[in-house]
Design a protein around this motif. Structure first.
Motif, mmCIF file in Angstrom:
data_model
loop_
_atom_site.group_PDB
_atom_site.id
_atom_site.type_symbol
_atom_site.label_atom_id
_atom_site.label_comp_id
_atom_site.label_asym_id
_atom_site.label_seq_id
_atom_site.Cartn_x
_atom_site.Cartn_y
_atom_site.Cartn_z
ATOM 1 N N UNK A 109 0.965 -1.375 -0.044
ATOM 2 C CA UNK A 109 0.153 0.079 -0.117
ATOM 3 C C UNK A 109 0.727 1.254 -0.125
ATOM 4 N N UNK A 110 2.177 1.125 0.080
ATOM 5 C CA UNK A 110 3.154 2.341 0.160
ATOM 6 C C UNK A 110 4.312 1.969 -0.764
ATOM 7 N N UNK A 111 4.772 3.067 -1.184
ATOM 8 C CA UNK A 111 5.958 2.950 -2.118
ATOM 9 C C UNK A 111 7.241 3.102 -1.145
ATOM 10 N N UNK A 112 6.971 3.267 0.185
ATOM 11 C CA UNK A 112 8.094 3.659 1.252
ATOM 12 C C UNK A 112 8.314 2.346 1.643
ATOM 13 N N UNK A 113 9.778 2.101 2.019
ATOM 14 C CA UNK A 113 10.312 1.044 2.655
ATOM 15 C C UNK A 113 11.122 1.632 3.650
ATOM 16 N N UNK A 114 11.092 0.950 5.070
ATOM 17 C CA UNK A 114 11.678 1.544 6.151
ATOM 18 C C UNK A 114 12.659 0.629 6.532
ATOM 19 N N UNK A 115 13.885 1.071 6.956
ATOM 20 C CA UNK A 115 15.145 0.041 7.324
ATOM 21 C C UNK A 115 15.245 0.276 8.759
ATOM 22 N N UNK A 116 15.576 -0.717 9.509
ATOM 23 C CA UNK A 116 15.975 -0.962 10.753
ATOM 24 C C UNK A 116 17.423 -0.613 10.842
ATOM 25 N N UNK A 117 17.895 -0.586 12.415
ATOM 26 C CA UNK A 117 19.238 -0.587 12.501
ATOM 27 C C UNK A 117 20.034 -1.734 12.084
ATOM 28 N N UNK A 118 21.203 -1.525 12.028
ATOM 29 C CA UNK A 118 22.027 -2.566 11.548
ATOM 30 C C UNK A 118 22.812 -3.085 12.821
ATOM 31 N N UNK A 119 22.703 -4.423 13.066
ATOM 32 C CA UNK A 119 23.375 -5.170 14.131
ATOM 33 C C UNK A 119 24.432 -6.045 13.658
ATOM 34 N N UNK A 120 25.746 -6.064 14.414
ATOM 35 C CA UNK A 120 26.610 -7.230 14.205
ATOM 36 C C UNK A 120 26.532 -8.345 15.399
ATOM 37 N N UNK A 121 26.966 -9.424 14.892
ATOM 38 C CA UNK A 121 26.948 -10.619 15.704
ATOM 39 C C UNK A 121 27.878 -11.514 15.366
ATOM 40 N N UNK A 122 28.650 -12.346 16.077
ATOM 41 C CA UNK A 122 29.650 -13.421 15.634
ATOM 42 C C UNK A 122 28.810 -14.828 15.889
#
Length: 227
Positions: A109-122
């Motif tokens: 319903x929307x052209x907008x995409x919303x990104x989260x934060x970027x997390x790192x892990x091992x």
């Protein structure tokens, strides 16, 4: 006159239809839950000596129909992207390997995409008691950035992190060659200021992170151009 009125209505309805997606509420921002940020993931199901399945989860985002889970292997810089309608997914990953992950919320319903934060892990490996630092994230100059003419001094900045929080320093490689030489050693800050540069030159740089156990990681090489 009647014909003109009908044509005008057609244009109005067409314009309203075209702007429908843009008027819908944008998807919200997903909040990441697991694997935890900057820590070792020991909760995966071991599949073999080299692989395990890792469960990812995040809080649901508003106005969202599906999510793109993006997982980056920080050694190869290759992405795994998995779409899911639910705020969770299980993915098979290499063991003893650092990753980053993020979630993109989407809606038809929307052209907008919303990104989260970027997390790192091992992702934990068999018999590993210490882990190499995460590869440093090159911040400025950004990759491929073009700096304006007249620039004679720049600041190199980056971000380092480690599961064991035991980084002891960085080795900075910098120069006009695609395989740059060592520029600074034993740097304990995450920056080097007032680096001299020349016009009409492409510069290359990378950061090697060293921890207290002499484990190292390589950021990969970035570059920028000075007009």
């Amino acid at each position: 006159m009647k014909r003109i009125y009908i044509i005008a209505l057609v244009f109005i309805f067409a314009a309203c239809g075209k702007g429908g997606n843009n008027s819908a509420p944008a998807p919200g921002k997903a909040t990441l839950v697991a694997p935890l940020k900057d820590l070792t993931c020991n909760t995966g199901v071991i599949l073999s000596a080299t692989e395990s399945s890792v469960a990812f989860s995040w809080n649901p985002a508003e106005n969202t129909e599906s999510y793109d889970l993006t997982i980056k292997n920080l050694l190869t810089q290759k992405d795994i992207v998995q779409n899911t309608p639910t705020p969770n997914a299980t993915v098979t990953l290499l063991r003893n390997t650092p990753y980053s992950w993020s979630v993109t919320a989407k809606s038809s319903k929307s052209d907008t995409k919303t990104d989260s934060e970027v997390w790192k892990f091992y992702n934990a490996g068999a018999g590993i008691t210490t882990y190499a630092p995460f590869p440093a994230e090159l911040l400025t100059p950004t990759f491929g950035q073009v700096l304006p003419s007249g620039t004679t001094k720049i600041n190199l900045t980056w971000k380092g992190s480690a599961v064991d929080n035991n980084i002891t320093g960085y080795i900075v490689y910098f120069g006009p060659n695609s395989n740059p030489d060592v520029f600074r050693q034993r740097v304990t800050d995450s920056f080097v200021n007032d680096v001299t540069v020349s016009a009409n030159t492409t510069y290359y740089w990378r950061i090697v992170t060293v921890d207290a156990n002499n484990n190292i990681s390589d950021s990969g090489t970035g570059n920028f151009f000075v007009k």
